[in-house]
Design an enzyme around this catalytic site. Structure first.
Site, PDB file in Angstrom:
ATOM      1  N   ASP A  48      -8.156 -10.306  -3.232  1.00  0.00           N
ATOM      2  CA  ASP A  48      -8.310  -8.926  -3.692  1.00  0.00           C
ATOM      3  C   ASP A  48      -8.065  -8.843  -5.204  1.00  0.00           C
ATOM      4  OD1 ASP A  48      -8.138  -5.856  -2.568  1.00  0.00           O
ATOM      5  OD2 ASP A  48      -6.890  -6.150  -4.358  1.00  0.00           O
ATOM      6  N   TYR A  53      -7.555  -5.006 -13.336  1.00  0.00           N
ATOM      7  CA  TYR A  53      -6.521  -6.054 -13.403  1.00  0.00           C
ATOM      8  C   TYR A  53      -6.814  -7.015 -14.564  1.00  0.00           C
ATOM      9  CZ  TYR A  53      -5.538  -4.802  -8.455  1.00  0.00           C
ATOM     10  OH  TYR A  53      -5.257  -4.159  -7.269  1.00  0.00           O
ATOM     11  N   LYS A  78     -12.835  -3.605  -7.374  1.00  0.00           N
ATOM     12  CA  LYS A  78     -12.746  -2.131  -7.397  1.00  0.00           C
ATOM     13  C   LYS A  78     -13.308  -1.589  -8.710  1.00  0.00           C
ATOM     14  CE  LYS A  78      -8.349  -2.908  -5.071  1.00  0.00           C
ATOM     15  NZ  LYS A  78      -7.811  -4.122  -5.694  1.00  0.00           N
ATOM     16  N   HIS A 111     -11.332   2.718  -7.057  1.00  0.00           N
ATOM     17  CA  HIS A 111      -9.918   2.367  -7.231  1.00  0.00           C
ATOM     18  C   HIS A 111      -8.961   3.560  -7.033  1.00  0.00           C
ATOM     19  CE1 HIS A 111      -7.409  -0.977  -9.249  1.00  0.00           C
ATOM     20  NE2 HIS A 111      -6.655  -0.276  -8.444  1.00  0.00           N
TER      21      HIS A 111
END
Ligand code: A2P
Length: 282
Positions: A48, A53, A78, A111
């Site tokens: 994931d 990120y 996401k 997200h």
């Protein structure tokens, strides 16, 4: 569930491995690549990540150099909040695929919901983003689509569309079980995933959890992950430490009793991210 690669069936027919490997706060580059390779070597088949990120390049490198065939892996990313809307979501998806170095995703998520605290037309914005998600799904570029951090009032509009969400990934750990959201998801056939199943490490010093974990000869991390599984929620523990990656995978050799499940389920709030989907300012 008996192993990391056992799966939960999504409405699309896609098979979601019951424990995912989380990468939030994993630094990009060789750290991410090595950690993902280590996770896959340990047996995780579900990775994931997310555009925000800022580690999709390293995560993708880890996936592509893992030695495990792409079809055997389940990869999620996401779309970030700045990319909401139809055209921007499609473009964000292309960037994510290119950064990961992959030609399809298994799961793509919105997200965070656009919310009333930031947008008068928050519902319309979420529907436009969802229209792009649906187009990606119909084009076969992603095997399943869903959302993250959506509460029932955010989910309602999307549930009335031709392709309703298949997954909702929410903050979920002892003391933060989001019962109303989980119940709504169950009623609408939406699988629930847990981000920060260890409360980003905050659960590890909780005395109640330590006492219960000790009685099984397990760590608090293992207890939290197993507790998610027994509640029918897919945990996504994050660690870049090989020994912990292995520890977090060793959750299939014990079973939490009904009494202990009840005790953990009833725990009051004992720390978490503090991020509320209707109040975040990002
Ligand atoms: P690290 O990545 O340095 O190993 P969550 O999944 O709830 O977000 O928690 C992630 C945090 O918990 C990270 O700081 C991670 O550290 C730490 N962590 C993950 N697994 C364990 C474990 N088995 N024991 C102790 N800390 C852990």
């Amino acid at each position: 569930m008996h192993a990391l690669h056992d799966t939960v069936l999504l409405r699309s027919g896609a098979a979601l491995p019951c424990v995912g490997y989380g990468t939030w706060q994993t630094p990009d580059g060789e750290t991410a690549a090595a950690a993902v390779r280590e996770a896959i070597r340990t047996g995780y088949r579900h990775i994931d990540t997310a555009a925000c990120y800022e580690n999709e390049v390293g995560v993708g490198q880890g996936i592509r150099t893992s030695g495990v065939r792409r079809e055997e892996l389940f990869v999620t990313s996401k779309v970030w909040n700045t990319e909401r809307g139809y055209d921007k979501t499609l473009a964000a998806f292309d960037r994510t695929l290119s950064d990961l170095g992959l030609d399809y995703l298994d799961l793509y998520l919105i997200h965070w919901p656009a919310s009333a605290s930031q947008f008068a037309d928050w519902e319309a914005i979420n529907l436009e983003t969802w229209r792009a998600m649906t187009a990606l799904y119909r084009a076969g570029k992603v095997r399943a689509i869903g959302v993250s951090n959506f509460l029932p009032h955010h989910l309602k509009a999307l549930c009335g569309t031709e392709v309703p969400p298949m997954v909702n990934q929410i903050e979920y750990h002892p003391g933060q079980t989001q019962a109303e959201t989980v119940q709504f998801c169950r009623a609408h056939g939406i699988a629930v995933e847990a981000w920060s199943p260890l409360g980003t490490g905050r659960m590890l010093s909780n005395e109640t959890l330590q006492r219960i974990a000790r009685s099984y000869g397990k760590s608090v991390a293992q207890l939290c992950i197993r507790w998610c599984l027994q509640n029918g929620v897919v945990p996504l523990p994050k660690s870049v430490t090989p020994a912990r990656i292995a520890e977090n995978a060793a959750v299939f050799d014990f079973e939490i009793t009904a009494a202990d499940m009840d005790a953990i389920n009833a725990m009051p709030y004992c720390g978490g991210s503090g991020l509320h989907p209707d109040r975040v300012d990002f």
